[in-house]
Design a protein around this motif. Structure first.
Motif, PDB file in Angstrom:
ATOM      1  N   UNK A   1       0.862  -1.191   0.109  1.00  0.00           N
ATOM      2  CA  UNK A   1      -0.153   0.041  -0.203  1.00  0.00           C
ATOM      3  C   UNK A   1       0.781   1.325  -0.109  1.00  0.00           C
ATOM      4  N   UNK A   2       1.899   1.325   0.767  1.00  0.00           N
ATOM      5  CA  UNK A   2       2.772   2.443   0.770  1.00  0.00           C
ATOM      6  C   UNK A   2       3.617   2.547  -0.502  1.00  0.00           C
ATOM      7  N   UNK A   3       3.724   1.758  -1.197  1.00  0.00           N
ATOM      8  CA  UNK A   3       4.461   1.578  -2.489  1.00  0.00           C
ATOM      9  C   UNK A   3       3.645   2.328  -3.232  1.00  0.00           C
ATOM     10  N   UNK A   4       2.504   2.027  -3.357  1.00  0.00           N
ATOM     11  CA  UNK A   4       1.340   2.709  -4.387  1.00  0.00           C
ATOM     12  C   UNK A   4       1.264   3.955  -3.991  1.00  0.00           C
ATOM     13  N   UNK A   5       1.303   4.441  -2.953  1.00  0.00           N
ATOM     14  CA  UNK A   5       0.912   5.744  -2.390  1.00  0.00           C
ATOM     15  C   UNK A   5       2.263   6.602  -2.553  1.00  0.00           C
ATOM     16  N   UNK A   6       3.283   5.784  -2.603  1.00  0.00           N
ATOM     17  CA  UNK A   6       4.645   6.792  -3.128  1.00  0.00           C
ATOM     18  C   UNK A   6       4.665   6.812  -4.693  1.00  0.00           C
TER      19      UNK A   6
ATOM     20  N   UNK B   1       7.653   7.261   3.530  1.00  0.00           N
ATOM     21  CA  UNK B   1       8.868   6.456   3.516  1.00  0.00           C
ATOM     22  C   UNK B   1       9.092   6.000   5.233  1.00  0.00           C
ATOM     23  N   UNK B   2       8.502   6.717   6.129  1.00  0.00           N
ATOM     24  CA  UNK B   2       8.814   6.371   7.344  1.00  0.00           C
ATOM     25  C   UNK B   2       7.695   5.002   7.628  1.00  0.00           C
ATOM     26  N   UNK B   3       6.545   5.250   7.045  1.00  0.00           N
ATOM     27  CA  UNK B   3       5.532   3.960   7.364  1.00  0.00           C
ATOM     28  C   UNK B   3       5.999   2.746   6.488  1.00  0.00           C
TER      29      UNK B   3
END
Length: 261
Positions: free
Chosen positions: A14-19, A237-239
């Motif tokens: 999920x964080x990869x998609x957000x980035x 990035x922190x997440x």
């Protein structure tokens, strides 16, 4: 297999998609009419081991129960249709919409696309077209040798024809709006297409019925806030790092069990 491994995996994905969404926003910080993308998350299903309110004994009930989540996912990306900064260019065929509304563009197969990029030009036939050469609709054609091309705030186009001295009306640029602009399908090239989620386009005169006015000699820039995007990038990035640490810790716990049991 530890469920924490799979939960942290969903967080990483999920964080990869957000980035990726933030990267696209920053890449388009100078794109005329670009609208910022916002990522929407939701938690996944829960494993209910003990439901809230279950009987603890004959008299008492469990106040909260045991509910274990299974991670998160990206449920959608939302276009944020706030206005970008207006740049004065002084070019007569640069048009900006001050307020809600979209220009209409005719696609190569006769379909209608929508855009907030009013960076127009003339093609070989004197038609007003976008930067990809697709004509504006309703079509506006300027004769060779025209002078004093003007577009009013209501979209009425006038020019002085060859041999004439007074401005002549050549047509009117109308705008459209949607019940749910965020539901439009983004096609790239600053173009959007109607979808079931957006609703049908409602056409009208600029400056009326809630539509914005047309400003000649100006362009609406991207509405991406660079500082806000940079802060979002650091938070993502922190997440991502935190989820990676959970993955590593879960792997360490499994390694300990394998070595000691």
């Amino acid at each position: 297999m530890s469920s924490a491994l799979w939960i942290s995996k969903t967080g990483l994905a999920a964080q990869d998609k957000a980035m990726a969404a933030v990267a696209n926003n920053l890449a388009n910080v100078n794109t005329v009419g670009f609208k910022n993308d916002r990522v929407v998350f939701e938690d996944l299903f829960y494993s209910i081991e003990v439901p809230p309110g279950a009987q603890a004994d004959e008299v008492n009930t469990v106040p909260t129960g045991i509910q274990l989540g299974s991670g998160e996912r990206v449920v959608g990306t939302q276009k944020v249709f706030t206005e970008g900064n207006v740049q004065t260019t002084g070019q007569p065929m640069d048009l900006a919409i001050s307020g809600p509304g979209f220009f209409q563009i005719e696609g190569p197969n006769g379909e209608t696309f929508y855009t907030e990029n009013g960076q127009l030009q003339l093609n070989a036939e004197g038609m007003l077209v976008n930067t990809q050469g697709l004509p504006l609709t309703p079509a506006i054609q300027l004769p060779v040798g025209h002078k004093n091309f003007m577009v009013g705030t209501d979209g009425i186009v006038t020019a002085i024809l060859p041999g004439g001295t007074e401005p002549v009306q050549l047509g009117q640029i109308t705008l459209v709006n949607f019940a749910n602009p965020a539901g439009l399908q983004a096609l790239g090239g600053n173009l959007y297409q109607e979808s079931v989620a957006s609703g049908a386009p409602v056409e009208g005169v600029a400056g009326q019925d809630g539509l914005g006015q047309i400003k000649q000699g100006q362009l609406e820039g991207s509405n991406v806030e660079v500082v806000e995007a940079m802060v979002s990038m650091m938070a993502i990035q922190r997440a991502y790092e935190a989820n990676a640490k959970v993955l590593d810790a879960s792997s360490g716990m499994l390694k300990f069990l394998n070595q000691t049991v």
